[in-house]
Each structure stands twice: as structure tokens, then as C-alpha cells.
Design a protein around this motif. Structure first.
Motif, PDB file in Angstrom:
ATOM      1  N   LEU A   2       0.840  -1.186   0.000  1.00  0.00           N
ATOM      2  CA  LEU A   2       0.000   0.000   0.000  1.00  0.00           C
ATOM      3  C   LEU A   2       0.877   1.239   0.000  1.00  0.00           C
ATOM      4  O   LEU A   2       1.909   1.274   0.660  1.00  0.00           O
ATOM      5  CB  LEU A   2      -0.868  -0.010   1.268  1.00  0.00           C
ATOM      6  CG  LEU A   2      -2.362   0.188   1.094  1.00  0.00           C
ATOM      7  CD1 LEU A   2      -2.949  -0.756   0.093  1.00  0.00           C
ATOM      8  CD2 LEU A   2      -3.088   0.098   2.392  1.00  0.00           C
ATOM      9  N   SER A   3       0.452   2.239  -0.746  1.00  0.00           N
ATOM     10  CA  SER A   3       1.248   3.460  -0.835  1.00  0.00           C
ATOM     11  C   SER A   3       1.248   4.209   0.498  1.00  0.00           C
ATOM     12  O   SER A   3       0.347   4.043   1.327  1.00  0.00           O
ATOM     13  CB  SER A   3       0.694   4.365  -1.934  1.00  0.00           C
ATOM     14  OG  SER A   3      -0.568   4.875  -1.561  1.00  0.00           O
ATOM     15  N   ALA A   8      -1.316   6.850   5.197  1.00  0.00           N
ATOM     16  CA  ALA A   8      -1.508   8.127   5.890  1.00  0.00           C
ATOM     17  C   ALA A   8      -2.998   8.458   5.963  1.00  0.00           C
ATOM     18  O   ALA A   8      -3.485   8.949   6.992  1.00  0.00           O
ATOM     19  CB  ALA A   8      -0.746   9.235   5.182  1.00  0.00           C
ATOM     20  N   ARG A   9      -3.731   8.176   4.890  1.00  0.00           N
ATOM     21  CA  ARG A   9      -5.180   8.455   4.879  1.00  0.00           C
ATOM     22  C   ARG A   9      -5.903   7.548   5.878  1.00  0.00           C
ATOM     23  O   ARG A   9      -6.829   7.991   6.556  1.00  0.00           O
ATOM     24  CB  ARG A   9      -5.731   8.267   3.465  1.00  0.00           C
ATOM     25  CG  ARG A   9      -7.191   8.591   3.332  1.00  0.00           C
ATOM     26  CD  ARG A   9      -7.493  10.045   3.560  1.00  0.00           C
ATOM     27  NE  ARG A   9      -8.926  10.283   3.368  1.00  0.00           N
ATOM     28  CZ  ARG A   9      -9.608  11.255   3.925  1.00  0.00           C
ATOM     29  NH1 ARG A   9      -8.985  12.139   4.675  1.00  0.00           N
ATOM     30  NH2 ARG A   9     -10.889  11.374   3.721  1.00  0.00           N
ATOM     31  N   ILE A  10      -5.493   6.297   5.972  1.00  0.00           N
ATOM     32  CA  ILE A  10      -6.087   5.382   6.957  1.00  0.00           C
ATOM     33  C   ILE A  10      -5.916   5.963   8.362  1.00  0.00           C
ATOM     34  O   ILE A  10      -6.853   6.008   9.158  1.00  0.00           O
ATOM     35  CB  ILE A  10      -5.447   3.975   6.880  1.00  0.00           C
ATOM     36  CG1 ILE A  10      -5.857   3.268   5.595  1.00  0.00           C
ATOM     37  CG2 ILE A  10      -5.833   3.128   8.094  1.00  0.00           C
ATOM     38  CD1 ILE A  10      -5.107   1.973   5.329  1.00  0.00           C
ATOM     39  N   GLN A  30     -12.969   4.649   4.583  1.00  0.00           N
ATOM     40  CA  GLN A  30     -12.166   4.001   5.615  1.00  0.00           C
ATOM     41  C   GLN A  30     -12.278   2.483   5.506  1.00  0.00           C
ATOM     42  O   GLN A  30     -11.271   1.769   5.576  1.00  0.00           O
ATOM     43  CB  GLN A  30     -12.610   4.464   7.004  1.00  0.00           C
ATOM     44  CG  GLN A  30     -11.776   3.900   8.129  1.00  0.00           C
ATOM     45  CD  GLN A  30     -12.275   4.325   9.500  1.00  0.00           C
ATOM     46  OE1 GLN A  30     -13.483   4.354   9.746  1.00  0.00           O
ATOM     47  NE2 GLN A  30     -11.361   4.657  10.378  1.00  0.00           N
ATOM     48  N   GLN A  31     -13.489   1.991   5.298  1.00  0.00           N
ATOM     49  CA  GLN A  31     -13.692   0.547   5.179  1.00  0.00           C
ATOM     50  C   GLN A  31     -12.966  -0.011   3.964  1.00  0.00           C
ATOM     51  O   GLN A  31     -12.320  -1.061   4.035  1.00  0.00           O
ATOM     52  CB  GLN A  31     -15.195   0.226   5.100  1.00  0.00           C
ATOM     53  CG  GLN A  31     -15.494  -1.259   5.132  1.00  0.00           C
ATOM     54  CD  GLN A  31     -15.041  -1.932   6.414  1.00  0.00           C
ATOM     55  OE1 GLN A  31     -15.044  -1.347   7.481  1.00  0.00           O
ATOM     56  NE2 GLN A  31     -14.625  -3.182   6.305  1.00  0.00           N
ATOM     57  N   GLU A  32     -13.026   0.693   2.835  1.00  0.00           N
ATOM     58  CA  GLU A  32     -12.355   0.244   1.618  1.00  0.00           C
ATOM     59  C   GLU A  32     -10.834   0.230   1.808  1.00  0.00           C
ATOM     60  O   GLU A  32     -10.154  -0.703   1.371  1.00  0.00           O
ATOM     61  CB  GLU A  32     -12.730   1.138   0.440  1.00  0.00           C
ATOM     62  CG  GLU A  32     -14.162   0.957  -0.007  1.00  0.00           C
ATOM     63  CD  GLU A  32     -14.610   2.003  -1.017  1.00  0.00           C
ATOM     64  OE1 GLU A  32     -13.827   2.931  -1.338  1.00  0.00           O
ATOM     65  OE2 GLU A  32     -15.764   1.901  -1.486  1.00  0.00           O
ATOM     66  N   TYR A  37      -5.784  -2.785   2.894  1.00  0.00           N
ATOM     67  CA  TYR A  37      -4.642  -2.992   3.785  1.00  0.00           C
ATOM     68  C   TYR A  37      -4.583  -4.449   4.258  1.00  0.00           C
ATOM     69  O   TYR A  37      -3.537  -5.089   4.207  1.00  0.00           O
ATOM     70  CB  TYR A  37      -4.734  -2.038   4.982  1.00  0.00           C
ATOM     71  CG  TYR A  37      -3.638  -2.240   5.980  1.00  0.00           C
ATOM     72  CD1 TYR A  37      -2.368  -1.722   5.756  1.00  0.00           C
ATOM     73  CD2 TYR A  37      -3.848  -2.961   7.153  1.00  0.00           C
ATOM     74  CE1 TYR A  37      -1.338  -1.907   6.668  1.00  0.00           C
ATOM     75  CE2 TYR A  37      -2.836  -3.158   8.068  1.00  0.00           C
ATOM     76  CZ  TYR A  37      -1.586  -2.619   7.825  1.00  0.00           C
ATOM     77  OH  TYR A  37      -0.578  -2.825   8.730  1.00  0.00           O
ATOM     78  N   LEU A  38      -5.709  -4.974   4.697  1.00  0.00           N
ATOM     79  CA  LEU A  38      -5.743  -6.356   5.183  1.00  0.00           C
ATOM     80  C   LEU A  38      -5.441  -7.353   4.066  1.00  0.00           C
ATOM     81  O   LEU A  38      -4.755  -8.355   4.285  1.00  0.00           O
ATOM     82  CB  LEU A  38      -7.095  -6.673   5.818  1.00  0.00           C
ATOM     83  CG  LEU A  38      -7.337  -6.029   7.171  1.00  0.00           C
ATOM     84  CD1 LEU A  38      -8.766  -6.291   7.637  1.00  0.00           C
ATOM     85  CD2 LEU A  38      -6.351  -6.528   8.201  1.00  0.00           C
TER      86      LEU A  38
END
Length: 74
Positions: A2-3, A8-10, A30-32, A37-38
Motif C-alpha cells: 500500500l502506498s 496516511a489516509r487510513i 475508511q472501510q475500503e 490494507y488487510l
């Protein structure tokens, strides 16, 4: 991977959620991001497991069959 911007946005959304709450659009974003990430973490872990070999104290390969099959799928 992930970039840095997405990570940072998460973190930004997590902090905002704790402080003031999120709008419906932000909650969806946030969910997306969390799912992405997972997915990345699971993929990385699976690749790490493919490189492992389990050896007992006598030096015998005791890698579980499930892991051996996973390695063969490479």
C-alpha cells in the motif's frame, strides 16, 4: 504494498473518527482502505509462509502437508 499516501489516509481517518466522527462517505472510504490494507497483509504473510520449512531438533523436515501443498502452487 500500500502506498504511503493510503496508509496516511487510513491513519487520518482513524484519528478523525476518534475525535469528531466520520461522515458516511468517509466511513465507506475508511472501510475500503482497511480492506485493501488487510488484503495486502494477508498476501504478504502467505508469501512469507511459502518460504518456510519446519525442521525438528534431529534435522528432519517436518513441514506440515498443507504448507508443502501451498509451496507447490507457486
Amino acid at each position: 504494498m500500500l502506498s504511503k499516501e493510503k496508509i496516511a489516509r487510513i491513519n487520518e481517518l482513524a484519528n478523525k473518527s476518534k475525535k469528531e466522527g466520520l461522515s458516511k462517505e468517509e466511513q465507506k472510504e475508511q472501510q475500503e482502505l482497511r480492506e485493501a490494507y488487510l488484503k495486502n497483509v494477508r498476501k504478504s504473510f502467505k508469501n512469507h509462509m511459502k518460504g518456510m520449512t519446519v525442521v525438528d531438533p534431529n534435522g528432519n523436515d517436518v513441514t506440515p502437508e498443507k504448507l508443502k501443498k501451498l509451496k507447490q502452487k507457486k
